[in-house]
Design a protein around this motif. Structure first.
Motif, PDB file in Angstrom:
ATOM      1  N   GLU A 254      -3.580  -4.582  -9.767  1.00 24.31           N
ATOM      2  CA  GLU A 254      -3.261  -4.812  -8.352  1.00 24.31           C
ATOM      3  C   GLU A 254      -1.744  -4.937  -8.163  1.00 24.31           C
ATOM      4  O   GLU A 254      -1.179  -4.363  -7.239  1.00 24.31           O
ATOM      5  N   THR A 255      -1.098  -5.685  -9.064  1.00 25.18           N
ATOM      6  CA  THR A 255       0.368  -5.819  -8.923  1.00 25.18           C
ATOM      7  C   THR A 255       1.050  -4.493  -9.248  1.00 25.18           C
ATOM      8  O   THR A 255       2.054  -4.135  -8.644  1.00 25.18           O
TER       9      THR A 255
ATOM     10  N   ILE B  55       1.018  -2.408  -6.227  1.00 27.88           N
ATOM     11  CA  ILE B  55       2.069  -2.790  -5.265  1.00 27.88           C
ATOM     12  C   ILE B  55       3.428  -2.230  -5.727  1.00 27.88           C
ATOM     13  O   ILE B  55       4.187  -1.663  -4.949  1.00 27.88           O
ATOM     14  N   LYS B  56       3.655  -2.364  -7.031  1.00 23.89           N
ATOM     15  CA  LYS B  56       4.925  -1.887  -7.592  1.00 23.89           C
ATOM     16  C   LYS B  56       5.087  -0.378  -7.390  1.00 23.89           C
ATOM     17  O   LYS B  56       6.126   0.094  -6.932  1.00 23.89           O
TER      18      LYS B  56
ATOM     19  N   MET C  10       5.788   0.587  -3.849  1.00 22.13           N
ATOM     20  CA  MET C  10       7.190   0.384  -3.487  1.00 22.13           C
ATOM     21  C   MET C  10       8.058   1.530  -4.011  1.00 22.13           C
ATOM     22  O   MET C  10       8.981   1.967  -3.342  1.00 22.13           O
ATOM     23  N   GLU C  11       7.723   2.002  -5.207  1.00 21.11           N
ATOM     24  CA  GLU C  11       8.510   3.095  -5.796  1.00 21.11           C
ATOM     25  C   GLU C  11       8.365   4.379  -4.974  1.00 21.11           C
ATOM     26  O   GLU C  11       9.245   5.222  -4.979  1.00 21.11           O
TER      27      GLU C  11
ATOM     28  N   GLY D 242       3.953   2.570   2.877  1.00 21.60           N
ATOM     29  CA  GLY D 242       3.283   1.556   2.070  1.00 21.60           C
ATOM     30  C   GLY D 242       1.798   1.490   2.369  1.00 21.60           C
ATOM     31  O   GLY D 242       1.256   2.372   3.042  1.00 21.60           O
ATOM     32  N   ILE D 243       1.183   0.441   1.901  1.00 21.45           N
ATOM     33  CA  ILE D 243      -0.272   0.342   2.022  1.00 21.45           C
ATOM     34  C   ILE D 243      -0.688  -1.011   2.619  1.00 21.45           C
ATOM     35  O   ILE D 243       0.096  -1.954   2.657  1.00 21.45           O
TER      36      ILE D 243
END
Lengths: 146, 209
Positions: A45-46, A49-50, A53-54, A62-63
């Protein structure tokens, strides 16, 4: 128009974490909302997110992400261990994960057993139209109004 | 095997680790008041501020560290390096910054820096000994970002203290935060006004001391 794509866990279970995330993001970047059976691992999950962002760009902002997970606090210790083992061996197929593009989903309101999906107003996603598209949209709107 | 390794690390780590030099991270969504809390801690114990704060989200876009903060409470002492991190978000749209009167060029730069900030904040998760999660008590605590951060810290075995900030505001609701994270201690504060900071420091000693 909203497109919801259901993704059974079996479609990602053979993939490693990186490929899972790539697969999910590729669907989201097609402006679709993914309804994934089960959930990703916490680290995934993290990582999602990472990676999001990239990949943020002019076309991708984004989401929105939400997990609905049936957690029974009254489960006996043995049941919890059993569920944990099954999840570790077969992946976590309980619950659902919703991932959608931020241009379509404005907000996901999450209560323990309920999810509310608030979408952008119709026409609002064309936030940043090109000059040509903007004129076309304006003409279309004027035609409809007339 | 992993469990056994964790156990060995914990037992021997605790034997040889200088427990007094804790790396304390401030995590949470944007605009929760992480830097305001960092400033409050630094003002209380060092007499100086740590970073700038703003109403516009993503003001902190780089990891900021203040070393050797020494706090004392009821005969106990704790020294830590305070790490203020950028707010973690799943979306960043430069147009949101335009609404605050920012020029397009500046808004785009801010958005770019903010995305990098989120990536750095996630990378730093592994470096933390203890984490304070700073949530805006006026907002919905059930956001997936909050749940993901907490879940990751839990998986990494990192002690967590949850702070419900902005308790000076009418809409603040600490009960909702407590309901969302029943397995953790939640302390309601106002970092801006310094409200309930004594209880916060006590909570900090409990998780990090």
């Amino acid at each position: 128009m909203l497109t919801l794509q259901f993704l059974p866990y079996s479609e990602i279970e053979h993939l490693n974490s990186s490929k899972r995330i790539k697969r999910l993001l590729s669907i989201v970047k097609e402006e679709k909302i993914v309804l994934l059976e089960g959930r990703l691992k916490k680290q995934e999950e993290t990582e999602l997110i990472k990676r999001t962002m990239e990949e943020i760009s002019n076309g991708f902002r984004g989401i929105e992400l939400s997990v609905i997970y049936p957690e029974n606090k009254e489960d006996a210790l043995f049941t919890k261990i059993k569920k944990g083992l099954i999840s570790a061996l077969l992946g976590d197929r309980q619950g659902f994960t919703i991932i959608g593009p931020a241009t379509i989903i404005k907000e996901i309101k999450q209560a323990p057993n309920k999810i509310q999906l608030l979408t952008e107003e119709q026409g609002a996603p064309a936030k940043r139209p090109t000059r040509r598209n903007g004129k076309r949209a304006a003409k279309k709107a004027a035609g409809q109004a007339g | 095997m992993q469990l056994f390794r964790k156990f060995i690390q914990k037992v021997f780590g605790n034997l040889f680790k200088k427990k007094k030099h804790v790396r304390l991270g401030l995590y949470g969504p944007p605009n929760g008041g992480k830097t305001t809390l960092a400033n409050r801690i630094c003002q209380d114990w060092l007499g100086e501020e740590m970073g700038t704060v703003s109403n516009i989200a993503h003001e902190t876009r780089e990891i900021q560290i203040k070393e050797q903060i020494n706090i004392k409470s009821k005969g106990k002492e704790l020294t830590f390096n305070l790490v203020d991190t950028p707010g973690i978000a799943t979306k960043i749209d430069y147009e949101d910054f335009l609404k605050h009167g920012m020029k397009e060029k500046d808004a785009k730069v801010r958005a770019k820096e903010a995305t990098k900030g989120v990536i750095d904040a996630i990378k730093w998760l592994d470096e933390m000994d203890t984490v304070i999660i700073v949530l805006d008590a006026t907002k919905d605590p059930y956001s997936q970002v909050n749940i993901t951060i907490v879940g990751n810290l839990q998986a990494r075995d990192i002690p967590v203290l949850i702070v419900a900030n902005k308790m000076d505001l009418k809409k603040a609701d600490i009960k909702r935060v407590q309901e969302a994270f029943p397995q953790y201690d939640v302390i309601g504060i106002s970092a801006k006004n310094g409200q309930n900071m004594d209880q916060f420091y006590e909570g900090l000693f409990t998780v990090a001391g």
